[in-house]
Design a protein around this motif. Structure first.
Motif, short mmCIF file in Angstrom:
data_model
loop_
_atom_site.label_atom_id
_atom_site.label_comp_id
_atom_site.label_asym_id
_atom_site.label_seq_id
_atom_site.Cartn_x
_atom_site.Cartn_y
_atom_site.Cartn_z
N THR A 133 0.84 -1.20 0.00
CA THR A 133 0.00 0.00 0.00
C THR A 133 0.87 1.25 0.00
O THR A 133 0.60 2.21 -0.72
CB THR A 133 -0.94 0.00 1.22
N GLN A 134 1.94 1.23 0.78
CA GLN A 134 2.87 2.36 0.80
C GLN A 134 3.45 2.60 -0.60
O GLN A 134 3.57 3.75 -1.02
CB GLN A 134 4.02 2.09 1.76
N GLU A 135 3.79 1.53 -1.29
CA GLU A 135 4.35 1.66 -2.64
C GLU A 135 3.36 2.32 -3.59
O GLU A 135 3.73 3.20 -4.37
CB GLU A 135 4.77 0.29 -3.18
N ARG A 136 2.10 1.92 -3.52
CA ARG A 136 1.08 2.52 -4.39
C ARG A 136 0.90 4.00 -4.06
O ARG A 136 0.81 4.84 -4.96
CB ARG A 136 -0.25 1.78 -4.26
N MET A 137 0.84 4.32 -2.79
CA MET A 137 0.69 5.72 -2.41
C MET A 137 1.90 6.54 -2.84
O MET A 137 1.76 7.67 -3.30
CB MET A 137 0.45 5.85 -0.90
N GLU A 138 3.07 5.97 -2.70
CA GLU A 138 4.29 6.68 -3.10
C GLU A 138 4.32 6.91 -4.62
O GLU A 138 4.78 7.95 -5.09
CB GLU A 138 5.53 5.91 -2.65
N LEU B 72 4.02 10.86 -8.93
CA LEU B 72 3.37 11.38 -10.14
C LEU B 72 2.94 12.83 -9.94
O LEU B 72 3.15 13.67 -10.82
CB LEU B 72 2.15 10.54 -10.51
N ILE B 73 2.36 13.11 -8.80
CA ILE B 73 1.91 14.48 -8.52
C ILE B 73 3.11 15.43 -8.53
O ILE B 73 3.08 16.49 -9.16
CB ILE B 73 1.15 14.56 -7.19
N LYS B 74 4.19 15.05 -7.86
CA LYS B 74 5.38 15.89 -7.81
C LYS B 74 5.97 16.12 -9.21
O LYS B 74 6.47 17.20 -9.51
CB LYS B 74 6.44 15.26 -6.91
N LYS B 75 5.90 15.09 -10.05
CA LYS B 75 6.46 15.19 -11.40
C LYS B 75 5.59 16.09 -12.28
O LYS B 75 6.08 16.93 -13.01
CB LYS B 75 6.57 13.80 -12.02
N ILE B 76 4.27 15.91 -12.21
CA ILE B 76 3.34 16.63 -13.09
C ILE B 76 3.07 18.05 -12.58
O ILE B 76 2.89 18.98 -13.37
CB ILE B 76 2.02 15.84 -13.22
N VAL B 77 3.06 18.21 -11.27
CA VAL B 77 2.74 19.51 -10.66
C VAL B 77 3.82 19.83 -9.61
O VAL B 77 3.55 19.82 -8.41
CB VAL B 77 1.33 19.50 -10.03
N PRO B 78 5.05 20.11 -10.07
CA PRO B 78 6.13 20.31 -9.11
C PRO B 78 5.91 21.50 -8.18
O PRO B 78 6.48 21.55 -7.08
CB PRO B 78 7.37 20.52 -9.99
N PRO C 78 -4.47 -4.42 -11.01
CA PRO C 78 -3.29 -3.59 -11.36
C PRO C 78 -3.58 -2.11 -11.13
O PRO C 78 -4.69 -1.63 -11.37
CB PRO C 78 -3.08 -3.89 -12.84
N PHE C 79 -2.58 -1.42 -10.65
CA PHE C 79 -2.71 0.01 -10.34
C PHE C 79 -2.53 0.80 -11.64
O PHE C 79 -1.46 0.77 -12.25
CB PHE C 79 -1.66 0.39 -9.30
N PRO C 80 -3.55 1.53 -12.10
CA PRO C 80 -3.52 2.20 -13.41
C PRO C 80 -2.76 3.53 -13.39
O PRO C 80 -3.35 4.62 -13.47
CB PRO C 80 -5.00 2.39 -13.72
N LEU C 81 -1.45 3.46 -13.32
CA LEU C 81 -0.64 4.68 -13.20
C LEU C 81 -0.80 5.62 -14.39
O LEU C 81 -0.80 6.84 -14.21
CB LEU C 81 0.83 4.33 -12.99
N ASP C 82 -0.95 5.08 -15.60
CA ASP C 82 -1.14 5.95 -16.76
C ASP C 82 -2.43 6.76 -16.63
O ASP C 82 -2.46 7.95 -16.94
CB ASP C 82 -1.15 5.14 -18.06
N LEU C 83 -3.50 6.11 -16.18
CA LEU C 83 -4.76 6.80 -15.98
C LEU C 83 -4.63 7.85 -14.88
O LEU C 83 -5.08 8.99 -15.04
CB LEU C 83 -5.87 5.80 -15.62
N ILE C 84 -4.01 7.48 -13.79
CA ILE C 84 -3.84 8.42 -12.67
C ILE C 84 -3.01 9.63 -13.12
O ILE C 84 -3.32 10.78 -12.77
CB ILE C 84 -3.22 7.71 -11.45
N LYS C 85 -2.00 9.39 -13.92
CA LYS C 85 -1.18 10.48 -14.47
C LYS C 85 -2.05 11.45 -15.28
O LYS C 85 -1.96 12.66 -15.12
CB LYS C 85 -0.08 9.88 -15.35
N LYS C 86 -2.91 10.92 -16.14
CA LYS C 86 -3.80 11.76 -16.95
C LYS C 86 -4.78 12.53 -16.06
O LYS C 86 -5.10 13.70 -16.33
CB LYS C 86 -4.57 10.90 -17.94
N MET C 87 -5.25 11.89 -15.01
CA MET C 87 -6.20 12.53 -14.10
C MET C 87 -5.54 13.71 -13.37
O MET C 87 -6.15 14.78 -13.24
CB MET C 87 -6.75 11.51 -13.12
N ILE C 88 -4.32 13.52 -12.93
CA ILE C 88 -3.60 14.59 -12.24
C ILE C 88 -3.37 15.76 -13.20
O ILE C 88 -3.58 16.92 -12.84
CB ILE C 88 -2.26 14.07 -11.67
N ALA C 89 -2.95 15.46 -14.42
CA ALA C 89 -2.72 16.51 -15.41
C ALA C 89 -4.01 17.27 -15.72
O ALA C 89 -3.99 18.50 -15.87
CB ALA C 89 -2.13 15.90 -16.69
#
Length: 119
Positions: A20-25, A30-36, A101-112
């Motif tokens: 769970t920690q890994e998923r949250m991290e 992603l947030i730090k990368k997309i919205v520094p 599976p944790f959808p990181l690509d989707l989450i990335k698009k959502m943050i953007a």
């Protein structure tokens, strides 16, 4: 989980199992990368990121899922309608089950998308 008084996101992460920690991290990174320019805070005793006084996104861990929260706009929900159809969603939260599976690509698009909404 007992009542807590988290002061940092690291303190929040530390009380959960490693997976769970890994998923949250991953979400955090992603947030730090997309919205520094975003600021990490604890709000409502969960991790949150804001730009100035506006909240970008929150996330939280539960026994069976990770939840992303924000006041999702109609435009946001419409844009991601197909991607979200198999997930439990509300006007303010989207649940990502831990047994899938944790959808990181989707989450990335959502943050953007949220970042653009706040610009």
């Amino acid at each position: 989980m007992a009542k807590t008084d988290y002061r940092t996101i690291d303190q929040y992460h530390d009380v959960f199992p490693e997976e769970t920690q890994e998923r949250m991290e991953q979400v955090r990174n992603l947030i730090k990368k997309i919205v520094p320019e975003s600021e990490e805070v604890i709000s409502y005793q969960i991790p949150a990121f804001k730009i100035g006084k506006k909240f970008l996104i929150y996330y939280a861990a539960f026994p069976n899922h990770i939840s992303l929260s924000s006041p999702w706009s109609e435009a946001f929900l419409k844009n991601f309608e197909t991607d979200l159809e198999d997930l439990k969603i509300s006007k303010s939260a989207i649940q990502f089950p831990n047994n899938k599976p944790f959808p990181l690509d989707l989450i990335k698009k959502m943050i953007a998308f949220r970042k653009k909404e706040l610009d």
